[in-house]
Design a protein around this motif. Structure first.
Motif, PDB file in Angstrom:
ATOM      1  N   ASP A 258       0.873  -1.172   0.000  1.00  0.00           N
ATOM      2  CA  ASP A 258       0.000   0.000   0.000  1.00  0.00           C
ATOM      3  C   ASP A 258       0.910   1.222   0.000  1.00  0.00           C
ATOM      4  O   ASP A 258       1.436   1.611   1.045  1.00  0.00           O
ATOM      5  N   ALA A 259       1.130   1.799  -1.151  1.00  0.00           N
ATOM      6  CA  ALA A 259       2.009   2.969  -1.244  1.00  0.00           C
ATOM      7  C   ALA A 259       1.201   4.237  -0.964  1.00  0.00           C
ATOM      8  O   ALA A 259       0.088   4.384  -1.463  1.00  0.00           O
ATOM      9  N   PRO A 260       1.748   5.143  -0.160  1.00  0.00           N
ATOM     10  CA  PRO A 260       1.030   6.387   0.120  1.00  0.00           C
ATOM     11  C   PRO A 260       0.942   7.274  -1.113  1.00  0.00           C
ATOM     12  O   PRO A 260       1.760   7.166  -2.031  1.00  0.00           O
ATOM     13  N   GLN A 261      -0.043   8.142  -1.142  1.00  0.00           N
ATOM     14  CA  GLN A 261      -0.194   9.078  -2.240  1.00  0.00           C
ATOM     15  C   GLN A 261       0.934  10.113  -2.235  1.00  0.00           C
ATOM     16  O   GLN A 261       1.507  10.417  -1.189  1.00  0.00           O
ATOM     17  N   GLY A 262       1.235  10.634  -3.397  1.00  0.00           N
ATOM     18  CA  GLY A 262       2.163  11.747  -3.483  1.00  0.00           C
ATOM     19  C   GLY A 262       3.609  11.338  -3.717  1.00  0.00           C
ATOM     20  O   GLY A 262       3.912  10.235  -4.190  1.00  0.00           O
ATOM     21  N   SER A 263       4.518  12.223  -3.327  1.00  0.00           N
ATOM     22  CA  SER A 263       5.940  12.069  -3.628  1.00  0.00           C
ATOM     23  C   SER A 263       6.550  10.830  -2.985  1.00  0.00           C
ATOM     24  O   SER A 263       7.393  10.163  -3.584  1.00  0.00           O
ATOM     25  N   VAL A 264       6.135  10.508  -1.758  1.00  0.00           N
ATOM     26  CA  VAL A 264       6.699   9.332  -1.081  1.00  0.00           C
ATOM     27  C   VAL A 264       6.329   8.064  -1.838  1.00  0.00           C
ATOM     28  O   VAL A 264       7.165   7.162  -2.027  1.00  0.00           O
ATOM     29  N   GLY A 265       5.081   7.973  -2.281  1.00  0.00           N
ATOM     30  CA  GLY A 265       4.649   6.801  -3.039  1.00  0.00           C
ATOM     31  C   GLY A 265       5.429   6.640  -4.327  1.00  0.00           C
ATOM     32  O   GLY A 265       5.833   5.528  -4.700  1.00  0.00           O
ATOM     33  N   LEU A 266       5.660   7.742  -5.028  1.00  0.00           N
ATOM     34  CA  LEU A 266       6.446   7.681  -6.265  1.00  0.00           C
ATOM     35  C   LEU A 266       7.892   7.300  -5.994  1.00  0.00           C
ATOM     36  O   LEU A 266       8.505   6.551  -6.764  1.00  0.00           O
ATOM     37  N   LEU A 267       8.444   7.789  -4.889  1.00  0.00           N
ATOM     38  CA  LEU A 267       9.820   7.437  -4.546  1.00  0.00           C
ATOM     39  C   LEU A 267       9.929   5.950  -4.216  1.00  0.00           C
ATOM     40  O   LEU A 267      10.926   5.303  -4.553  1.00  0.00           O
ATOM     41  N   ILE A 268       8.917   5.396  -3.578  1.00  0.00           N
ATOM     42  CA  ILE A 268       8.900   3.953  -3.303  1.00  0.00           C
ATOM     43  C   ILE A 268       8.953   3.171  -4.617  1.00  0.00           C
ATOM     44  O   ILE A 268       9.735   2.228  -4.770  1.00  0.00           O
ATOM     45  N   CYS A 269       8.114   3.566  -5.581  1.00  0.00           N
ATOM     46  CA  CYS A 269       8.097   2.889  -6.881  1.00  0.00           C
ATOM     47  C   CYS A 269       9.450   3.007  -7.568  1.00  0.00           C
ATOM     48  O   CYS A 269       9.976   2.028  -8.119  1.00  0.00           O
ATOM     49  N   ALA A 270      10.029   4.223  -7.547  1.00  0.00           N
ATOM     50  CA  ALA A 270      11.317   4.440  -8.202  1.00  0.00           C
ATOM     51  C   ALA A 270      12.420   3.614  -7.550  1.00  0.00           C
ATOM     52  O   ALA A 270      13.236   2.977  -8.239  1.00  0.00           O
ATOM     53  N   ALA A 271      12.447   3.597  -6.220  1.00  0.00           N
ATOM     54  CA  ALA A 271      13.477   2.842  -5.505  1.00  0.00           C
ATOM     55  C   ALA A 271      13.341   1.344  -5.762  1.00  0.00           C
ATOM     56  O   ALA A 271      14.345   0.636  -5.925  1.00  0.00           O
ATOM     57  N   ALA A 272      12.102   0.857  -5.794  1.00  0.00           N
ATOM     58  CA  ALA A 272      11.869  -0.560  -6.078  1.00  0.00           C
ATOM     59  C   ALA A 272      12.413  -0.934  -7.451  1.00  0.00           C
ATOM     60  O   ALA A 272      13.053  -1.984  -7.622  1.00  0.00           O
ATOM     61  N   LEU A 273      12.183  -0.074  -8.429  1.00  0.00           N
ATOM     62  CA  LEU A 273      12.646  -0.346  -9.788  1.00  0.00           C
ATOM     63  C   LEU A 273      14.169  -0.279  -9.883  1.00  0.00           C
ATOM     64  O   LEU A 273      14.796  -1.094 -10.568  1.00  0.00           O
ATOM     65  N   ILE A 274      14.779   0.663  -9.181  1.00  0.00           N
ATOM     66  CA  ILE A 274      16.245   0.765  -9.171  1.00  0.00           C
ATOM     67  C   ILE A 274      16.859  -0.495  -8.561  1.00  0.00           C
ATOM     68  O   ILE A 274      17.841  -1.052  -9.078  1.00  0.00           O
ATOM     69  N   GLY A 275      16.289  -0.972  -7.446  1.00  0.00           N
ATOM     70  CA  GLY A 275      16.783  -2.196  -6.822  1.00  0.00           C
ATOM     71  C   GLY A 275      16.652  -3.393  -7.740  1.00  0.00           C
ATOM     72  O   GLY A 275      17.580  -4.217  -7.853  1.00  0.00           O
ATOM     73  N   ALA A 276      15.513  -3.497  -8.446  1.00  0.00           N
ATOM     74  CA  ALA A 276      15.284  -4.628  -9.343  1.00  0.00           C
ATOM     75  C   ALA A 276      16.212  -4.566 -10.557  1.00  0.00           C
ATOM     76  O   ALA A 276      16.752  -5.597 -10.997  1.00  0.00           O
ATOM     77  N   ILE A 277      16.411  -3.356 -11.114  1.00  0.00           N
ATOM     78  CA  ILE A 277      17.324  -3.210 -12.255  1.00  0.00           C
ATOM     79  C   ILE A 277      18.745  -3.601 -11.845  1.00  0.00           C
ATOM     80  O   ILE A 277      19.449  -4.323 -12.570  1.00  0.00           O
ATOM     81  N   GLY A 278      19.168  -3.132 -10.673  1.00  0.00           N
ATOM     82  CA  GLY A 278      20.507  -3.466 -10.197  1.00  0.00           C
ATOM     83  C   GLY A 278      20.699  -4.963 -10.043  1.00  0.00           C
ATOM     84  O   GLY A 278      21.745  -5.516 -10.432  1.00  0.00           O
ATOM     85  N   TRP A 279      19.720  -5.636  -9.488  1.00  0.00           N
ATOM     86  CA  TRP A 279      19.822  -7.091  -9.307  1.00  0.00           C
ATOM     87  C   TRP A 279      19.843  -7.809 -10.659  1.00  0.00           C
ATOM     88  O   TRP A 279      20.602  -8.762 -10.862  1.00  0.00           O
ATOM     89  N   ASN A 280      18.999  -7.350 -11.589  1.00  0.00           N
ATOM     90  CA  ASN A 280      18.991  -7.954 -12.927  1.00  0.00           C
ATOM     91  C   ASN A 280      20.364  -7.853 -13.588  1.00  0.00           C
ATOM     92  O   ASN A 280      20.863  -8.814 -14.181  1.00  0.00           O
TER      93      ASN A 280
END
Length: 331
Positions: free
Chosen positions: A71-93
């Protein structure tokens, strides 16, 4: 909210999607290339097209990733969560691709979402992860080994009196269909996971409401993963196609057909985001063990399983670190 932050997240999502394509290209075609049923470029082109079409049949998977993990919060924090998740996944890939380990891009993405959410103090839906991710993660390789073994046993029995040369040629043609089916399942599963993250980002950014996955998100995810697939992942292809066990066309057909069937049932039936990597690798092990157990290079298989085990925490820690850095700089 301005379009720039959401645009950055979508760009990261497509970057992950591209790495998913070339990281997991081997899932669909390694066995066909190793048995010489298809040339590498023909196989990659076919897989890219099948990926493109498969992406439009994975709405249930997209819903699971977009709504059933955090459950990601609305606004900038929620977007940062999505961005960080993608950065972590790209790095692992990129890390596992460099070492030629067929780890799961799917579980890297889900681990990244969980790690970023925990770092942000957001809610992680552990019940959903257990039901839709952990149980299928454990079950799909077991099913892959068992069904792969049974499928190959059935082929050996049905063609026990046929001439080996004719059987091999026939299954070399049949592998074109089974590889396409596997690639279709990869698109159904993996492009849809990226689409789910984009929808999550659009929702927390205030640009989307409702349960529908916008058509342009699916189309963009499908095209990008297809381009990534066509780029190829030769390091991992060698691991799946040659290092686990030497495959011939009947074995390759059995492995691809087994894996494709499991992907369809999980994706369209249950909306479970299972790993195409785990599924095809375990099917290859099951099929190969019909020769004899020692024919499978279990040491290589053990290294692959080790990469599976570390995918969740590895991608999760990378995503958490990305969130902390991003939070310190931007928020």
């Amino acid at each position: 909210m301005e379009w720039l932050p959401i645009g950055i997240v979508i760009a990261l999502a497509m970057g992950f999607n591209y790495t998913n394509g070339f990281h997991d290209a081997a899932n669909a075609i390694a066995t066909s290339v190793s048995t010489r049923a298809l040339t590498p470029r023909v196989a990659l082109g076919m897989a890219a097209v099948a990926n493109l079409f498969g992406a439009f049949f994975g709405k249930k998977v997209a819903d699971t990733v977009g709504k059933g993990i955090i459950d990601a919060p609305q606004g900038s924090v929620g977007l940062l969560i999505c961005a960080a998740a993608l950065i972590g996944a790209i790095g692992w890939n990129l890390l596992t691709w460099w070492y030629g380990l067929p780890s799961s891009s799917s579980h890297a993405l889900i681990g990244g979402l969980g790690g970023a959410a925990l770092a942000a103090g957001a809610t992680v839906k552990w019940a959903g992860i257990w039901e839709k991710v952990v149980i299928p993660m454990v079950a799909s390789p077991v099913v892959g080994i068992i069904v792969g073994y049974l499928a190959m046993t059935a082929i050996l029995w049905l063609f026990r009196r046929a001439q080996p040369g004719k059987v091999s040629r026939g299954f070399r043609y049949a592998q074109t269909a089974s590889a396409a089916a596997m690639a279709f399942g990869h698109g159904l599963q993996d492009a849809s996971k990226t689409a789910g993250v984009v929808v999550l980002a659009l929702t927390v950014g205030g640009f989307h409401t409702g349960s529908e996955v916008p058509w342009w998100v699916l189309l963009m995810s499908a095209i990008v993963i297809s381009l990534g697939t066509y780029a190829g992942g030769w390091r991992i292809m060698r691991t799946l196609g040659r290092r686990i066990i030497h495959l011939d066309p009947p074995h390759g057909f059995a492995a691809e057909s087994t894996a494709a069937g499991i992907l369809y049932v999980a994706g369209m039936g249950f909306g479970a985001p299972i790993s195409t990597t785990h599924t095809i690798t375990s099917a290859i092990m099951g099929v190969g063990s019909t020769k004899r157990l020692s024919a499978v290079r279990w040491g290589v298989a053990g290294n692959i399983v080790g990469a599976w085990v570390f995918t969740f925490p590895g991608a999760g820690l990378a995503a958490a670190l990305a969130f902390y850095i991003g939070n310190a700089i931007l928020l």
